[in-house]
Structure formats: C-alpha cells, structure tokens
Design an enzyme around this catalytic site. Structure first.
Site, PDB file in Angstrom:
ATOM      1  N   ASP A  47     -11.926 -48.690 -22.377  1.00  0.00           N
ATOM      2  CA  ASP A  47     -11.065 -48.481 -23.549  1.00  0.00           C
ATOM      3  C   ASP A  47      -9.644 -48.974 -23.264  1.00  0.00           C
ATOM      4  OD1 ASP A  47     -10.521 -47.778 -26.141  1.00  0.00           O
ATOM      5  OD2 ASP A  47     -10.162 -45.661 -25.703  1.00  0.00           O
ATOM      6  N   LYS A  54      -3.777 -31.405 -22.377  1.00  0.00           N
ATOM      7  CA  LYS A  54      -4.736 -31.852 -23.385  1.00  0.00           C
ATOM      8  C   LYS A  54      -5.762 -30.738 -23.586  1.00  0.00           C
ATOM      9  CE  LYS A  54      -7.703 -35.859 -24.342  1.00  0.00           C
ATOM     10  NZ  LYS A  54      -8.201 -37.145 -23.738  1.00  0.00           N
ATOM     11  N   LEU A  93       2.753 -32.562 -29.001  1.00  0.00           N
ATOM     12  CA  LEU A  93       3.094 -33.973 -28.914  1.00  0.00           C
ATOM     13  C   LEU A  93       2.233 -34.842 -29.830  1.00  0.00           C
ATOM     14  CD1 LEU A  93       3.569 -34.301 -25.042  1.00  0.00           C
ATOM     15  CD2 LEU A  93       5.321 -33.978 -26.800  1.00  0.00           C
ATOM     16  N   GLY A 117      -5.323 -35.346 -32.141  1.00  0.00           N
ATOM     17  CA  GLY A 117      -6.379 -36.311 -32.429  1.00  0.00           C
ATOM     18  C   GLY A 117      -7.606 -35.630 -32.981  1.00  0.00           C
ATOM     19  N   GLY A 118      -8.680 -36.389 -33.067  1.00  0.00           N
ATOM     20  CA  GLY A 118      -9.911 -35.837 -33.632  1.00  0.00           C
ATOM     21  C   GLY A 118     -10.649 -34.927 -32.683  1.00  0.00           C
ATOM     22  N   MET A 119     -10.384 -35.024 -31.367  1.00  0.00           N
ATOM     23  CA  MET A 119     -11.130 -34.229 -30.394  1.00  0.00           C
ATOM     24  C   MET A 119     -10.255 -33.261 -29.610  1.00  0.00           C
ATOM     25  SD  MET A 119     -13.776 -37.123 -28.939  1.00  0.00           S
ATOM     26  CE  MET A 119     -12.460 -38.284 -28.563  1.00  0.00           C
ATOM     27  N   ALA A 120      -8.959 -33.564 -29.483  1.00  0.00           N
ATOM     28  CA  ALA A 120      -8.088 -32.713 -28.680  1.00  0.00           C
ATOM     29  C   ALA A 120      -6.658 -32.833 -29.181  1.00  0.00           C
ATOM     30  CB  ALA A 120      -8.177 -33.086 -27.201  1.00  0.00           C
TER      31      ALA A 120
END
Length: 544
Positions: A166, A60, A34, A37-40
């Site tokens: 956030d 995730k 889907l 990203g930079g971490m997952a």
C-alpha cells in the site's frame, strides 16, 4: 494532518463511543482526535512517567463495531506485531500493542507533519512542483524504509517476506522537521500473516502493480513498482492512472501504458528516465530486484538528490504548508503547541521561504493536478473481480455506435462513366441514321442450335465469278411504294442446285437484316449468301 476538535462533526466511519478527549487509555491521556477512518481512529495522546517524564504518541484505536470481528482484530494485531519489529528512521515505529475493555489499540511514535499527498496538493495550488532532486530525495528515503521492512527476519534468520502492498503518497509522512516516514502496514503481506479480510483485494488501485491487481502472488518488487508510480507523479505532477470508475481504473492498472516522465518534464535526464521506467516495468522480472537497488540507481542517475538534507525539506514544508501548520497550532492543546512551537514557520523563514520555493520547486503552470481527498481510503474490489484469469474483465462502458462503411468512390465514378458512354452511343446511332428511314427495324436472331465441330473452311480466292445480271435488294428491305432500282433476275442454275442440295447439317442462323439504302452506283451490289457449314473441306470448284 487534520485534527478534529471537540464539537466538530466526526468524519465518516468514526465511532463516537470509542473514546473522548480527556479520558485515559491504559497509561495514556487522550489529548485530541487526529483522524478518523473506516476501521480505526487516530488520537494524539501523552504518556507520563516518573520525574515529570512526558512523551507524545499517536494511538490507533479499532472502532467498537469492529472489535467483535475476530478476523479483523487478528489482522490488526498482526500489523502491530509486524511493524514493531521494524527499526528504521524512515519507518514509523510501533511502541506498544494494548487492549482495554475489549478495545485493541496500537501506540506509535507521534510525527508532527503532513503526508506527501498534502504537500503535492499545496504545490499544485501554488502552480509549482518538486525539482527532480527533491523528488528523488523523498523517494530514496522511502526506498530505504521499504528495504528495511523487506529484509525483516524471524528468530531463525529466515526472511519473513514482508511486502507493504500500500505504498502511496498518503502513506508517506513528512515531518515538519524534515524527516520522511513510511506508515501503515495494515495490508502488508508476511509469512503466516492474515493481511486481508473476506478474500477481497484491498489497497489503493492506482498504486498497485499489475500482478497485485490480478490477485496473483506478490513479492518486494510489487513495492518497487508502487514507489515508481509515486516518483513518476512527483516528477510530472500528474496522476499516472486516472478513471472515473474503479473497474475502468482496474483495467488501466492491469495493462499499464506508461510514458517516460521526461515526456511531461523535459528537464529530466535520460538516466533518470531509465530508472523510473525500469521500476514501472509490467513484467516483474524486468524491475529492480530490491528497493536498495533502485535507491542506488537513483543516486547514480542524479547525484544531487543525496545532497539534500532534512533542513532543506523542513524549509520547503514551512513555506508550502504554512496554513496547515498555523491551523494545527490553534487546534492542538496548549501543552502540545508549546512542544511543537520550535518548528520553523513561514513568517519566521522570511526570505529563506521564498528561496526554498525557487530552489526546490519549479513551475507547474498549466498542469491539471487533481487534489487528493482528505478522507481517501483504500478501495475494496469484490472477489469475483479479483479472481479473474489473466484476461481481465472489461470495463463497463458503452461501445460507440458503428458507422456505416462508405462506398468506395470508384463505384460512383464507374457508374457515371458508363452512363455517359451509353448516352454517346445512343446519340451516335441517331445521328448516323439516314433521314429517309422513318425507323430502324431490328430482326431478333434465332436461337442457335448446337452444332458439332466442323473442319475449317479455306477462304476463297480473290477472283470470283459474279453474275452480270443486277440483283435487287430484298423485298422486305425496300420501303413501301418506293420504285425498284432494278428488275429481279433469275439466279444462276448452279446456285439453285447448290441451294437445293440436301444437307444433314442444321440451317445456319441467317444474318441480321438491315435496311438497304438507295444507291446511284452503276454497278449493282452483289447479293450475299450464307453458306451452310460442312463436315469436310469442299473443293473450290463446287462453290458456284
């Protein structure tokens, strides 16, 4: 939600070795990628059970190159444990935390929809923006989910002090069925939780409260400020804080200057203005104490916001996000497409789609709204910037060159007037000089000697004895070769005696000599003498 299909280049930060479509992760079959990203990486998966049980979930998975980072893994686990405790319809529910072959993964409910940021981008392309009622309805649902997170307690019924930190349009998920969900507690703050890595400030700068941007302690009112920014932007279809560089943006966030939303959207009432401005108060103590208080204030300021239901939002999403819905149906596996086929599509809405655009959006023509980037992630500010004192670091931009201060205009005017006066004086002197004088002689004054203070001299009476003999003008005042008008006469005896009388006083400065003019008067002009100064008054009889 963007879906990555097989053969498509992965997004930045995606680890190709993490998983592949068709593989199995624990009890879940991976169906599609889907988002990366930079971490997952986020996957669509399906869990199967007895008697044909099937359930679609979102998984995730931490990137393989971060799986060995113990501090990051700890933060990831804390996010799962925290979010799994929150049970509210406006928060995405976490179902499971797992590990396989050293890879940690988080299993969450799958919500087929789009983010609030994507909806606003779609509206901007159509030249529309949300009505105040629809914008406040979305904000109220996010506030309900936030309040549930803020009120989370431990086994001893003590508040955990959860702060999302956030809240942004990217982390508000809008289901195509009309539900609103708050997602991503990755940097959330809670008691005994490691929520950041490396001591740096993490989050989306433009949605931070001032105290968060300064790196100071935060509480739930930090999230109230963030949802205030989100509501302000939904109402005005503008970005509250904009800057080309992170440091310049950090300066704006630390020292906010906010106009009421009615400045750009005149249909907003003063009551709603007051709610938004209270949420955006720079001072923490001036904001709403809880998210629930702000939600109640919105309902009082705009009662029509609570009348909107999930069906209204679903119609709006189908009308605005029709292209995204069609793309997802084409890219998702057939088993998934069959499940979500029941979502109303734009072509099925017909006239109801046009009506939804007219009743739940208003014109935003002429508004320059910058669309969000698809891969927009949190920015990380170095610790040296975060740990600054209350006085923020100044943005790095070049100051304009100082311009010379212009002279005052009265100086030039005075100079011109002075020059004119000097010219007039010189011209007058030339005109008044007689033609017989070839030139004017000026005898400089002798330097004055310092004299002691003298007593005042009494003015002589009008009647003064004048010698009958005519006197001649000074010899040096008569032009060479000119005939003398009178013969020189001897001065009176008493005048000679007066001149020869010794005096202890220094001689007075002789008067300026002037050129005598010939006269035809019958009475000769009396010679003028300068009397020496005296220490004491002298009787009038001694003057002559």
């Amino acid at each position: 939600m963007r879906i990555l299909v097989d053969g498509e280049p992965p997004e930045a930060g995606y680890d190709a070795r993490v998983l592949a479509v068709g593989t199995r992760l624990g009890a879940y079959d991976i169906l599609a990628k889907l988002k990366a990203g930079g971490m997952a990486t986020l996957f669509l998966a399906r869990r199967s059970g007895a008697a044909g049980f099937r359930r679609h979930v979102a998984i995730k998975v931490v990137h393989e190159h971060l799986a060995s980072d113990r501090s990051f893994v700890r933060m990831f686990v804390d996010e799962a444990l925290l979010q799994a405790r929150i049970h509210h319809p406006n928060v995405v529910h976490v179902e499971e935390l797992g590990e396989q072959d050293g890879q940690h993964f988080l299993v969450m409910e799958y919500v087929h929809g789009c983010s609030l940021a994507q909806l606003m981008d779609g509206l901007a392309r159509r030249g529309r923006r949300l009505t105040p009622e629809m914008a406040c309805n979305v904000a109220a649902q996010v506030l309900a989910g936030l309040h549930a997170a803020h009120e989370l307690r431990d086994e001893q019924s003590a508040l955990l002090g959860v702060v999302h930190r956030d809240v942004s349009p990217q982390n508000v998920l809008l289901a195509y069925e009309g539900h609103v969900k708050l997602i991503d507690f990755g940097v959330a703050k809670a008691k005994n939780r490691q929520s950041t890595v490396g001591g740096s400030l993490k989050g989306k700068l433009r949605y931070m409260a001032p105290e968060q941007a300064f790196g100071r302690p935060v509480d739930r009112r930090c999230d109230v400020y963030a949802i205030g920014i989100v509501l302000w932007e939904m109402l005005t279809m503008r970005k509250l804080f904009q800057a080309e560089e992170d440091l310049a943006l950090l300066e704006l966030v630390r020292h906010p200057k906010v106009d009421p939303p009615s400045t750009y959207a005149p249909e907003i009432s003063p009551a709603l203005d007051a709610v938004v401005m209270k949420a955006l108060a720079p001072n923490v103590e001036d904001r709403f104490a809880t998210a629930h208080d702000m939600r109640r204030a919105i309902a009082e300021a705009l009662p029509g916001a609570v009348m909107i239901d999930a069906a209204n939002l679903a119609e709006l999403l189908a009308a605005v996000m029709d292209a995204a819905i069609e793309r997802d149906l084409r890219q998702l596996p057939p088993s998934v497409s069959a499940v979500i086929e029941n979502v109303e599509r734009r072509d099925a809405l017909g006239a109801r789609g046009d009506e939804a655009l007219k009743t739940m959006t208003i014109s935003a023509a002429g508004i320059d709204y910058a669309p969000e980037e698809e891969a927009s992630e949190r920015v990380s500010i170095p610790p040296t910037i975060v740990r600054t004192s209350p006085t923020p670091a100044a943005p790095t931009f070049v100051a304009p060159e100082a311009k010379p201060t212009p002279r005052a205009p009265w100086i030039a005017i005075a100079a011109v007037v002075l020059a004119v006066l000097v010219a007039i004086g010189i011209g007058a002197a030339v005109v008044m000089r007689p033609a017989s004088d070839p030139e004017m002689t000026v005898t400089p004054l002798a330097p004055a000697s310092p004299t002691p203070a003298v007593a005042p001299v009494v003015a002589p009476p009008p009647a003064i004895a004048v010698p009958t003999a005519p006197t001649a003008p000074p010899a040096d005042a008569v032009e060479p070769g000119a005939p003398s008008a009178v013969e020189p006469a001897a001065p009176p005896a008493d005048a000679v005696a007066e001149q020869e009388r010794p005096s202890a006083e220094p001689e007075a400065v002789p008067p300026r000599e002037t050129t005598a003019r010939p006269t035809s008067e019958s009475a000769p002009r009396r010679a003028t003498r300068e009397r020496p100064a005296r220490r004491a008054p002298v009787p009038l009889a001694d003057e002559f």
